[in-house]
Write an enzyme that holds these catalytic residues in place. Structure first.
Site, PDB file in Angstrom:
ATOM      1  N   VAL A  95      -1.940  -4.068  -0.683  1.00 30.70           N
ATOM      2  CA  VAL A  95      -2.152  -3.234   0.501  1.00 30.70           C
ATOM      3  C   VAL A  95      -2.490  -1.820   0.050  1.00 30.70           C
ATOM      4  O   VAL A  95      -1.759  -1.223  -0.741  1.00 30.70           O
ATOM      5  CB  VAL A  95      -0.885  -3.221   1.396  1.00 30.70           C
ATOM      6  CG1 VAL A  95      -1.072  -2.259   2.573  1.00 30.70           C
ATOM      7  CG2 VAL A  95      -0.571  -4.626   1.912  1.00 30.70           C
TER       8      VAL A  95
ATOM      9  N   ALA B 139      -0.626   2.651  -2.500  1.00 31.81           N
ATOM     10  CA  ALA B 139      -0.869   1.212  -2.377  1.00 31.81           C
ATOM     11  C   ALA B 139       0.347   0.467  -2.912  1.00 31.81           C
ATOM     12  O   ALA B 139       1.254   1.080  -3.483  1.00 31.81           O
ATOM     13  CB  ALA B 139      -2.106   0.816  -3.178  1.00 31.81           C
ATOM     14  N   LYS B 140       0.392  -0.809  -2.720  1.00 26.67           N
ATOM     15  CA  LYS B 140       1.434  -1.629  -3.328  1.00 26.67           C
ATOM     16  C   LYS B 140       0.942  -3.062  -3.356  1.00 26.67           C
ATOM     17  O   LYS B 140       0.125  -3.460  -2.523  1.00 26.67           O
ATOM     18  CB  LYS B 140       2.731  -1.549  -2.519  1.00 26.67           C
ATOM     19  CG  LYS B 140       3.971  -1.843  -3.315  1.00 26.67           C
ATOM     20  CD  LYS B 140       4.411  -0.650  -4.162  1.00 26.67           C
ATOM     21  CE  LYS B 140       5.610  -0.967  -5.006  1.00 26.67           C
ATOM     22  NZ  LYS B 140       6.174   0.239  -5.620  1.00 26.67           N
ATOM     23  N   GLY B 141       1.466  -3.847  -4.300  1.00 28.48           N
ATOM     24  CA  GLY B 141       1.106  -5.255  -4.366  1.00 28.48           C
ATOM     25  C   GLY B 141       2.343  -6.083  -4.631  1.00 28.48           C
ATOM     26  O   GLY B 141       3.394  -5.560  -5.025  1.00 28.48           O
TER      27      GLY B 141
END
Ligand code: NAD
Length: 420
Positions: free
Chosen positions: A63, A108-110
């Site tokens: 995201v 962001a992050k995953g």
């Protein structure tokens, strides 16, 4: 996790935080809506060959919350409990964290829903490489730069860097940070979070009239962030480390102990517990220890409305992400405790990640002294700006950090204008 912390959807919390700050900043509905939506979300379902020859399909996310201020930045988490809403919330918090220390980044992050503790190294490598390949269209040094998070490390980053580079046909070290030094990692990255936290404590203590020199410090979670913060407060700022803990329990000695010796003991025995000359304490007790500075550096949701009133520290520096629940925050504020919020207190890690990316792009590497000098400048300035914002808006440091961060993001959105 504390009872009162259960069943909270983290993305709902993240959106509520935006609303509170949007009210303070008198933001119009348009900007408020932009800040409450992730810009881009990618869900990938992909097969991985397991050691027994069977294929298993995994689900992963990436995201990118907001890129008004630059490429997005944020870790990748491997955990069975990963959800899209958790990744959204974490990506929002990365946006504010990067903005509060004024890095030219969005957030962001995953994450991948998986149980890394029950996977072999080969399975983890195949999982990582396939996930990297699935998200490759939306990552890159100019677009989105992942980093390690829960249960991912420098080896994971090396696999992602290699997979991405193989697809491009040339080496692209700047696609991820938190890499091994031999692949373009930065000096000082390993200790950056704890070191940054110690710098912020020093600045806040000066404002709060708390003496760090000879002052007492308790650290919950003597891991990477916590042990480095303790070492630096001890070695460079001459504080007394009186209590520390890990998942197995805690130790106390009001006279103080040498954190390096505690580290050695932990290396040998697997825990800080049983360190010679110390008295055992529980992880709950460590939070309520009488001390000048408390550093929660373990898990989220540790300071709740049930124990907030018992906190005796004058400064609480959140090396961990999310250790304090909102109700508890209010109590700490009313008790006159200076809280250094996570998005500021642990931003040293992402700051040196930014330095790593900058060095990779230049192909020119700095020595440790240079890295630490620049980190100190960023943390010192950021603390001063948060403190100034807190005075200006008459709010506590957490809200001030959000105000500062969100204002910076909104300024970027406004000056860029809405396309087309
Ligand atoms: P780590 O795994 O190195 O250390 C965590 C420590 O907490 C370990 O010593 C562990 O034993 C202890 N712990 C676990 N459960 C505990 C419990 N119930 N009570 C007390 N201690 C417990 O992890 P880390 O990298 O130091 O991260 C710690 C926190 O800091 C996390 O919230 C993380 O999100 C945050 N953080 C870390 C970084 C970084 O660069 N390392 C950056 C930003 C934020």
């Amino acid at each position: 996790m504390a009872d009162d912390a259960q069943a909270i959807n983290p993305f709902e919390t993240a959106k509520r935080q935006v609303d509170i700050v949007a009210d303070l900043l008198k933001l119009d509905n348009g900007n408020r809506e932009i800040l409450k939506h992730p810009k881009r979300e990618l869900t990938v379902n992909f097969p991985v060959r397991m050691d027994d020859g069977q294929y298993r399909v995994y689900t992963g996310y990436r995201v990118q919350y907001n890129m008004a201020r630059g490429p997005t930045k944020g870790g990748i988490r491997y955990h069975p409990g990963v959800t899209l809403d958790e990744v959204r919330a974490l990506s929002a918090w990365m946006t504010w964290k990067c903005a509060v220390v004024n890095l030219p980044y969005g957030g962001a992050k995953g994450g991948i829903i998986c149980d890394p503790k029950h996977m072999s190294k080969g399975e983890l490598e195949r999982l990582t490489r396939r996930y990297a390949s699935e998200i490759a269209p939306i990552i890159g040094p100019e677009m989105d730069i992942p980093a390690p998070d829960v249960y991912t490390d420098s080896q994971t980053m090396a696999w992602i860097m290699d997979t991405y580079s193989m697809q491009r046909g040339y080496s692209v070290p700047g696609v991820v940070t938190g890499k091994p030094i031999s692949l373009g990692g930065s000096e000082g990255r390993g200790e950056a979070t704890g070191r940054g936290c110690a710098y912020v404590i020093r600045e806040a203590a000066a404002h709060a009239g708390v003496k760090v020199h000879g002052g007492s410090v308790a650290v919950q979670g003597f891991g990477n962030a916590g042990s480095v913060a303790a070492n630096i407060l001890h070695d460079e700022q001459h504080a007394k480390i009186i209590a520390v803990s890990d998942s197995k329990g805690g130790i106390l000695n009001p006279e103080g102990f040498n954190p390096h010796a505690v580290e050695e003991h932990k290396k040998k025995t697997g825990s800080v517990v049983g360190f010679p000359g110390s008295k055992p304490v529980t992880n709950e007790e460590i939070l309520e220890t009488k001390c000048d500075i408390l550093v929660p550096a373990a898990l989220e949701n540790q300071i709740t409305k049930r124990n907030a009133d018992n906190i005796q520290a004058r400064i609480v520096a959140e090396a961990a992400n999310g250790p304090t629940l909102p109700d508890a925050d209010k109590t700490l504020y009313e008790k006159g405790i200076t809280v250094l919020p996570d998005i500021l207190a642990n931003a040293g890690g992402v700051t040196v990640s930014y330095f790593e990316w900058a060095q990779d792009i230049q192909g020119y590497f700095w020595d440790l002294e240079d890295v630490n000098r620049r980190l100190e400048k960023v943390m010192t300035q950021s603390y001063a700006q948060v403190h100034k914002t807190a005075l200006e808006y008459k709010v506590h440091n957490r809200t001030a950090a959000y105000v500062l961060a969100i204002q910076r993001v909104v300024d970027a959105i406004k000056i860029r204008g809405i396309y087309p």
